[in-house]
Design an enzyme around this catalytic site. Structure first.
Site, mmCIF file in Angstrom:
data_model
loop_
_atom_site.group_PDB
_atom_site.id
_atom_site.type_symbol
_atom_site.label_atom_id
_atom_site.label_comp_id
_atom_site.label_asym_id
_atom_site.label_seq_id
_atom_site.Cartn_x
_atom_site.Cartn_y
_atom_site.Cartn_z
ATOM 1 N N GLU A 27 35.721 21.353 39.159
ATOM 2 C CA GLU A 27 34.884 21.178 37.961
ATOM 3 C C GLU A 27 34.381 22.551 37.560
ATOM 4 O O GLU A 27 33.707 23.221 38.340
ATOM 5 C CB GLU A 27 33.736 20.219 38.273
ATOM 6 C CG GLU A 27 34.205 18.797 38.509
ATOM 7 C CD GLU A 27 35.098 18.298 37.394
ATOM 8 O OE1 GLU A 27 34.701 18.376 36.219
ATOM 9 O OE2 GLU A 27 36.219 17.856 37.688
ATOM 10 N N CYS A 62 26.451 23.502 32.925
ATOM 11 C CA CYS A 62 27.822 23.511 32.394
ATOM 12 C C CYS A 62 27.876 22.705 31.109
ATOM 13 O O CYS A 62 28.719 22.932 30.251
ATOM 14 C CB CYS A 62 28.774 22.944 33.425
ATOM 15 S SG CYS A 62 28.192 21.390 34.078
HETATM 16 P P1 NAP Z 1 30.942 30.622 40.944
HETATM 17 O O1 NAP Z 1 30.546 32.035 40.914
HETATM 18 O O2 NAP Z 1 32.339 30.271 40.598
HETATM 19 O O3 NAP Z 1 30.584 30.095 42.416
HETATM 20 C C1 NAP Z 1 30.719 28.743 42.772
HETATM 21 C C2 NAP Z 1 30.908 28.655 44.273
HETATM 22 O O4 NAP Z 1 32.174 29.240 44.610
HETATM 23 C C3 NAP Z 1 29.854 29.421 45.062
HETATM 24 O O5 NAP Z 1 29.520 28.702 46.230
HETATM 25 C C4 NAP Z 1 30.589 30.693 45.398
HETATM 26 O O6 NAP Z 1 30.076 31.362 46.529
HETATM 27 C C5 NAP Z 1 31.976 30.150 45.672
HETATM 28 N N1 NAP Z 1 33.048 31.132 45.671
HETATM 29 C C6 NAP Z 1 33.071 32.379 45.135
HETATM 30 N N2 NAP Z 1 34.269 32.956 45.364
HETATM 31 C C7 NAP Z 1 35.012 32.068 46.053
HETATM 32 C C8 NAP Z 1 36.339 32.062 46.568
HETATM 33 N N3 NAP Z 1 37.164 33.106 46.434
HETATM 34 N N4 NAP Z 1 36.775 30.969 47.211
HETATM 35 C C9 NAP Z 1 35.979 29.891 47.373
HETATM 36 N N5 NAP Z 1 34.713 29.836 46.904
HETATM 37 C C10 NAP Z 1 34.237 30.904 46.249
HETATM 38 O O7 NAP Z 1 30.018 29.744 39.993
HETATM 39 P P2 NAP Z 1 28.418 29.753 39.909
HETATM 40 O O8 NAP Z 1 27.981 30.985 39.215
HETATM 41 O O9 NAP Z 1 27.858 29.437 41.255
HETATM 42 O O10 NAP Z 1 28.140 28.488 38.999
HETATM 43 C C11 NAP Z 1 28.116 28.525 37.603
HETATM 44 C C12 NAP Z 1 29.417 27.979 37.041
HETATM 45 O O11 NAP Z 1 29.595 26.638 37.484
HETATM 46 C C13 NAP Z 1 29.435 27.919 35.525
HETATM 47 O O12 NAP Z 1 30.679 28.349 35.069
HETATM 48 C C14 NAP Z 1 29.237 26.431 35.236
HETATM 49 O O13 NAP Z 1 29.735 26.018 33.995
HETATM 50 C C15 NAP Z 1 29.970 25.813 36.378
HETATM 51 N N6 NAP Z 1 29.540 24.434 36.617
HETATM 52 C C16 NAP Z 1 30.384 23.417 36.271
HETATM 53 C C17 NAP Z 1 29.998 22.099 36.442
HETATM 54 C C18 NAP Z 1 30.908 20.964 36.076
HETATM 55 O O14 NAP Z 1 30.638 19.827 36.467
HETATM 56 N N7 NAP Z 1 31.982 21.192 35.344
HETATM 57 C C19 NAP Z 1 28.741 21.807 36.974
HETATM 58 C C20 NAP Z 1 27.903 22.882 37.327
HETATM 59 C C21 NAP Z 1 28.315 24.191 37.147
HETATM 60 P P3 NAP Z 1 28.961 32.517 46.300
HETATM 61 O O15 NAP Z 1 27.755 31.849 45.805
HETATM 62 O O16 NAP Z 1 28.779 33.107 47.643
HETATM 63 O O17 NAP Z 1 29.571 33.480 45.327
#
Ligand code: NAP
Length: 518
Positions: free
Chosen positions: A287, A321
């Site tokens: 997601e 999001c």
């Molecule tokens: P993110 O930077 O992509 O991080 C999400 C998770 O992925 C974190 O736990 C992060 O760890 C981890 N991660 C980072 N690099 C990784 C890798 N190479 N392999 C596996 N995991 C990895 O996103 P965010 O800034 O936390 O969240 C905001 C984003 O989430 C926005 O784009 C938002 O739209 C989206 N979102 C979508 C939904 C939906 O339902 N569609 C709901 C909520 C949020 P770290 O924290 O240690 O970097």
């Protein structure tokens, strides 16, 4: 099983003094616990590591909310072994027993609700109402998926040919790596893990580096609810350090991810590569981001439309999001709606939610990197559009606060195309309804979208043509309710998994067809 029918958790009423005092007491209590250390938990054992993650209060970054051990590949390897062994017994545990544990977790979270809210306020910078909606959603996920498992436990009905019995049923898959974002630290981590667990899988919980204390609190709930050792393993850590290892390992059966498009696509790519000893095609539930639009046509109720644009754009500082980051206004109502939006957005109260009570509308953005990213986009916006509301961001050392910002811009500008994830709204003029839909559909995302209109033809057209997984008419476009508004996007917003809906649990199971000839 005799169960009350599913219903959504009721939100707290902040005009009730009892709730306000309970919240103030919880904030005080949690304040006394700030700065504590949290180890990893693997197979029920507490494990310290050399690395440390400092989780900070975004409203006051000099305040440490918690110190978390940071997972390295060594502990990730250990957790995969432990989760593999635990799968042997958990996958054979009766679905009813698994569902009971999830409902007990819901009851514990309900009892600890104000405490959870307080952690959300300190660690996530959430205004009280936003924290409440989130914890209610987490409780809903636990209750809803437990009931969905009971519905699916004997499989679903199919036909048979004479002389044969045909059965179609589901089995657990294996180890799931649950990777969560920071913006709904209780709800999303709970929802993704509860679905995986109740379906009979074992999991590794990887919270966001920015909200890992809330993750540790969820782990306490699972332990108290009776999830056996090794079935859930708590692995805070930097995604950049351990993400690839967990995703790429042969023992991982599926990855349930919520986060940015960039990380989601990376996980999808890595999971698709077969490694030595891998015996399955890994499943990825991803997601991802959004660039969600609200269309206001020339028949709309302009007062409600403006109010709902403001709520959808600035709730939790636009860090949802589902947040409205684009408002597409028909040229005939453009000036009137813009004026109302500016008036209401300009009146929002910005303050630290741990200090200024229930009436805060806008808290800080989550972190320094997020503050920098949103500030950069404000600079980009000033170069390509007209800023009609908002100030230049101040000193991040005093808290990561950014004022509600509005740009008048074109649909193809960068600020109207790229996900900013902050309190920044693009206002775009449309000539007619077809034009509005074209603008709304012009990004690669497809998460939420809304239309304000009294024109039935427009609503019916948008029902089919507005490219979004969740489409809302004449209301806000955020705050999907579990079991009522199954949530998830397509396009570059994700794999259309629809959390909180009837199709979600089967994504965590293997379907089997067994036929016996008599
Ligand atoms: P993110 O930077 O992509 O991080 C999400 C998770 O992925 C974190 O736990 C992060 O760890 C981890 N991660 C980072 N690099 C990784 C890798 N190479 N392999 C596996 N995991 C990895 O996103 P965010 O800034 O936390 O969240 C905001 C984003 O989430 C926005 O784009 C938002 O739209 C989206 N979102 C979508 C939904 C939906 O339902 N569609 C709901 C909520 C949020 P770290 O924290 O240690 O970097």
């Amino acid at each position: 099983m005799g169960l009350i029918p599913y219903k959504n958790e009721v939100y707290l009423d902040w005009s009730d003094e009892e709730n306000v005092s309970a919240m103030n007491a919880a904030l005080k209590d949690v304040e006394g616990q700030l700065g504590a250390s949290y180890p990893l938990i693997i197979g029920g054992k507490r494990i310290e590591t050399d690395g440390e993650i400092l989780s900070l209060d975004p409203a006051n970054p000099s305040r440490v909310v918690g110190k978390l051990a940071a997972t390295t590949e060594r502990e990730a390897d250990m957790a995969l072994d432990v989760a593999g062994k635990a799968f042997e017994s958990w996958s054979r545990t009766l679905p009813e027993a698994r569902a009971r544990i999830m409902m007990r977790a819901a009851a514990i979270m309900r009892r600890r609700k104000f405490e959870f809210l307080a952690w959300e306020v300190f660690e996530g910078g959430k205004p009280w109402n936003e924290a409440d909606a989130q914890v209610a959603e987490a409780i809903d996920f636990l209750e809803y998926y437990a009931r969905q498992m009971l519905r699916l436990k004997d499989g679903v009905e199919i036909y048979a040919v004479p002389g044969e019995e045909s059965r179609y049923f589901y089995q657990p898959m294996g180890i799931g790596v649950i990777v969560a974002p920071w913006n709904f630290p209780t709800a999303i981590l709970t929802g993704m893990s509860a679905a995986a667990l109740v379906a009979g899988n074992t999991v590794i919980l990887k919270p966001s580096e920015f909200t890992s204390v809330v993750g540790a609190k969820l782990m306490e709930v699972y332990e108290e609810a009776g999830v056996p050792d090794g079935v859930v393993n708590f692995l805070p850590g930097y995604g950049s350090d351990i993400g690839d290892y967990l995703v790429g390992d042969a023992r991982t059966r599926f990855i349930s991810f919520t986060g940015s498009m960039k990380t989601g696509l990376r996980i999808n790519e890595l999971a698709a590569k077969q490694v030595e000893n891998q015996r399955w095609v890994k499943r990825v539930i991803a997601e991802m981001g959004g660039k969600d639009a609200m269309i206001i046509d020339d028949t709309a109720d302009l007062e409600s439309a403006a109010a709902d644009i403001v709520k959808s754009a600035y709730g939790y500082s636009g860090q949802k999001c589902s947040a409205a980051s684009r408002a597409i206004l028909h040229t005939d109502v453009y000036d009137e709606v813009l004026a109302k939006v500016l008036e209401q957005a300009g009146a929002l109260k910005i303050a630290s939610p741990s200090e200024a009570g229930a009436n805060v509308n806008i808290g800080p953005v989550i972190s320094e990197p997020q503050f920098e990213k949103v500030s950069d986009y404000i600079d980009i916006g000033k170069g390509e559009a007209d800023r009609v509301l908002g100030d230049d961001p101040g000193d991040p050392g005093k808290g990561y606060f950014i004022t509600p910002t509005v740009f008048e811009t074109e649909g193809d500008s960068r600020i109207a195309q790229e996900e900013i994830f902050g309190p920044v709204l693009s206002i775009i003029r449309s000539q007619d309804f077809d034009d509005a839909l074209k603008i709304a559909n012009s990004t690669p995302y497809g998460l939420t979208g809304g239309v304000y209109s009294k024109n039935r033809d427009h609503l019916e057209q948008a029902r089919h043509e507005l490219r979004a997984g969740n489409v809302y008419f004449n209301r806000t476009i955020t705050g999907a309710l579990v079991g009522v508004q199954p949530f998830g996007g397509f396009g570059m917003s994700g794999t259309d998994s629809k959390a909180g809906g009837p199709d979600y649990l089967p994504l965590h199971m293997l379907a089997r067809t067994v036929v016996e000839k008599f």
